[in-house]
Write a protein that holds these residues in place. Structure first.
Motif, short mmCIF file in Angstrom:
data_model
loop_
_atom_site.label_atom_id
_atom_site.label_comp_id
_atom_site.label_asym_id
_atom_site.label_seq_id
_atom_site.Cartn_x
_atom_site.Cartn_y
_atom_site.Cartn_z
N UNK A 1 0.82 -1.22 0.00
CA UNK A 1 0.00 0.00 0.00
C UNK A 1 0.85 1.27 0.00
N UNK A 2 2.01 1.19 0.61
CA UNK A 2 2.90 2.36 0.69
C UNK A 2 3.96 2.37 -0.41
N UNK A 3 3.94 1.36 -1.28
CA UNK A 3 4.96 1.22 -2.32
C UNK A 3 4.74 2.25 -3.44
N UNK A 4 5.75 3.06 -3.70
CA UNK A 4 5.64 4.13 -4.70
C UNK A 4 5.42 3.57 -6.11
N UNK B 1 1.55 2.82 -10.63
CA UNK B 1 0.72 2.02 -11.54
C UNK B 1 -0.76 2.42 -11.41
N UNK B 2 -1.18 2.64 -10.18
CA UNK B 2 -2.57 3.05 -9.94
C UNK B 2 -2.84 4.42 -10.56
N UNK B 3 -1.84 5.28 -10.48
CA UNK B 3 -1.98 6.63 -11.03
C UNK B 3 -2.20 6.59 -12.54
N UNK B 4 -1.50 5.68 -13.22
CA UNK B 4 -1.67 5.54 -14.67
C UNK B 4 -3.04 4.94 -15.00
N UNK B 5 -3.51 4.03 -14.14
CA UNK B 5 -4.77 3.35 -14.38
C UNK B 5 -5.98 4.22 -14.02
N UNK C 1 -6.11 7.99 -13.36
CA UNK C 1 -5.51 9.33 -13.25
C UNK C 1 -6.40 10.39 -12.61
N UNK C 2 -7.72 10.22 -12.69
CA UNK C 2 -8.62 11.20 -12.09
C UNK C 2 -8.76 11.01 -10.58
N UNK C 3 -8.41 9.82 -10.11
CA UNK C 3 -8.57 9.50 -8.69
C UNK C 3 -7.24 9.53 -7.94
N UNK C 4 -6.24 8.86 -8.49
CA UNK C 4 -4.91 8.83 -7.86
C UNK C 4 -4.10 9.98 -8.43
N UNK C 5 -3.98 11.04 -7.67
CA UNK C 5 -3.35 12.28 -8.15
C UNK C 5 -2.06 12.58 -7.40
N UNK C 6 -1.46 13.71 -7.75
CA UNK C 6 -0.21 14.13 -7.11
C UNK C 6 -0.39 14.43 -5.62
N UNK C 7 -1.64 14.59 -5.19
CA UNK C 7 -1.90 14.87 -3.77
C UNK C 7 -1.37 13.76 -2.87
N UNK C 8 -1.22 12.56 -3.44
CA UNK C 8 -0.75 11.42 -2.66
C UNK C 8 0.77 11.48 -2.42
N UNK C 9 1.41 12.45 -3.03
CA UNK C 9 2.86 12.61 -2.84
C UNK C 9 3.20 13.44 -1.61
N UNK C 10 2.19 13.98 -0.96
CA UNK C 10 2.39 14.83 0.22
C UNK C 10 3.09 14.01 1.33
N UNK D 1 -8.64 -3.70 -7.09
CA UNK D 1 -10.11 -3.81 -7.14
C UNK D 1 -10.76 -2.82 -6.18
N UNK D 2 -10.14 -2.62 -5.03
CA UNK D 2 -10.69 -1.71 -4.02
C UNK D 2 -10.53 -0.25 -4.42
N UNK D 3 -9.41 0.06 -5.05
CA UNK D 3 -9.20 1.42 -5.55
C UNK D 3 -10.12 1.69 -6.74
N UNK D 4 -10.32 0.66 -7.56
CA UNK D 4 -11.20 0.80 -8.72
C UNK D 4 -12.62 1.14 -8.30
N UNK D 5 -13.06 0.56 -7.19
CA UNK D 5 -14.40 0.85 -6.69
C UNK D 5 -14.51 2.30 -6.26
N UNK D 6 -13.45 2.84 -5.68
CA UNK D 6 -13.42 4.26 -5.33
C UNK D 6 -13.45 5.10 -6.60
N UNK D 7 -12.70 4.68 -7.60
CA UNK D 7 -12.66 5.40 -8.87
C UNK D 7 -14.05 5.45 -9.51
N UNK D 8 -14.79 4.35 -9.39
CA UNK D 8 -16.16 4.31 -9.93
C UNK D 8 -17.03 5.36 -9.27
#
Length: 363
Positions: A155-158, A163-167, A169-178, A209-216
């Protein structure tokens, strides 16, 4: 006939009758004992247990093989007793596939499940609302072969987050780099039940799958996010605060209005769950000494939203974050029965505290 012979014949008959009667009683005791022992072997391994045990019955498995699998998984007490009971019941038509049994099931319930057919998935993971990543990691570890440490590391692996950011992009943003975030994906694993068909599903597959549900959900609320000029990260953060503050009797839309009103007034949010998150521990109440914790997540010390979500949030909290009520409330507190009292001024809020919260509770 000799009288003495007649007298002596009665004891012999009584003795014979006594022996027969004793034998019958002994036999009945043995039969009853065997019956109750056999019945106990067919009773639940852990009566009342609802914890799912994932069972895979391979195609072509015999009753003997099925019984062995069930015994190995501690779903039944005795494979031999189960086999004999299946034969006694004349049960047949056991089907191959994945099943979700539990130790609270007796032999009849198990037979019914195995003849009804497979559930169609290898295992499932239930993620409740208002849970932090460490708690979700526990839930995943419970249903898979992955350890909590492995899950948190992923979960903490950059690289994984990249990979999630590419898949998404509207959900996994640069905000996660904080760098102020404890865990970048906190709040991004949507609360739901996730079935998996592959018993050896990779950790990447499970978490994606869990992140995808959030993206939905993000896609569903996209127009409202744009209308409110609210970033995905801030929306998730606000929803998590509402989720953690709300009780079963709370009006989440009113709670949301308090948070937005305080932000507009440039007041600190002063929400207790952020203090507990900063402290990294769970307890029922926050005390004054806890408010001194030095952390960017401590909303008593820092104004504005915390750096990120403090837990995941369900639809009701998301909707409240996007559709808050229009009120003048700046304060709220929960009574012991779960009801929430909303007030407009600090004076009224303090009166409510005196009325509903004891001095001992706030020390």
């Amino acid at each position: 006939m000799n009288i003495n012979q007649t007298k002596n014949s009665f004891p012999r008959k009584n003795k014979k009758t006594t022996i027969i009667l004793s034998s019958v009683i002994a036999l009945l005791i043995i039969i009853c004992g065997a019956f109750f022992y056999g019945k106990s072997l067919l009773s639940p391994v852990d009566k009342g247990s609802k914890t799912a045990v994932n069972i895979n019955i391979p195609s072509g498995s015999s009753v003997s093989a099925i019984a062995e699998i069930l015994e190995d998984q501690h779903v039944i007490k005795s494979k031999k007793a189960f086999q004999l009971y299946v034969k006694y019941k004349g049960a047949s038509g056991f089907q191959a596939g994945f099943y979700h049994l539990n130790k609270g099931m007796d032999a009849d319930a198990i037979i019914k499940k195995l003849t009804a057919g497979s559930t169609g998935y290898a295992f499932q993971i239930s993620v409740p609302e208002g849970k932090q990543l460490t708690q979700i990691a526990d839930a995943i570890a419970k249903e898979t072969s992955y350890s909590k440490e492995e899950i948190m590391a992923k979960l903490d692996d950059k690289t994984f987050i990249g990979k999630l950011k590419k898949q998404f992009p509207d959900t996994i943003t640069d905000a996660l780099s904080n760098k102020k975030l404890k865990h970048p994906l906190e709040g991004y694993l949507y609360p739901a039940t996730y079935p998996f068909n592959d018993p050896d599903a990779s950790l990447d597959t499970i978490l994606t799958a869990m992140v995808q549900e959030t993206n939905t959900r993000i896609e569903t609320y996209k127009s409202e996010l744009e209308k409110k000029k609210l970033s995905v990260h801030n929306a998730l953060t606000m929803a998590s605060l509402i989720e953690e503050e709300a009780t079963a009797k709370a009006d989440r839309h009113k709670i949301a209005s308090v948070f937005y009103n305080r932000l507009a007034e440039k007041m600190p949010l002063q929400t207790d769950p952020t203090v507990l998150y900063a402290a990294g521990r769970h307890k029922s109440r926050v005390y004054y000494k806890d408010l001194k914790i030095d952390s960017p997540f401590n909303t008593y010390k820092h104004k504005g939203l915390p750096p990120g979500p403090i837990a995941n949030a369900g639809d009701s909290s998301w909707e409240a974050a996007l559709r808050p009520d229009k009120t003048d409330y700046l304060y709220f507190l929960a009574k012991s029965n779960g009801e929430v009292v909303f007030t407009k001024t600090l004076k009224d809020h303090n009166k409510a505290k005196e009325k509903y919260i004891s001095k001992k509770d706030s020390e």
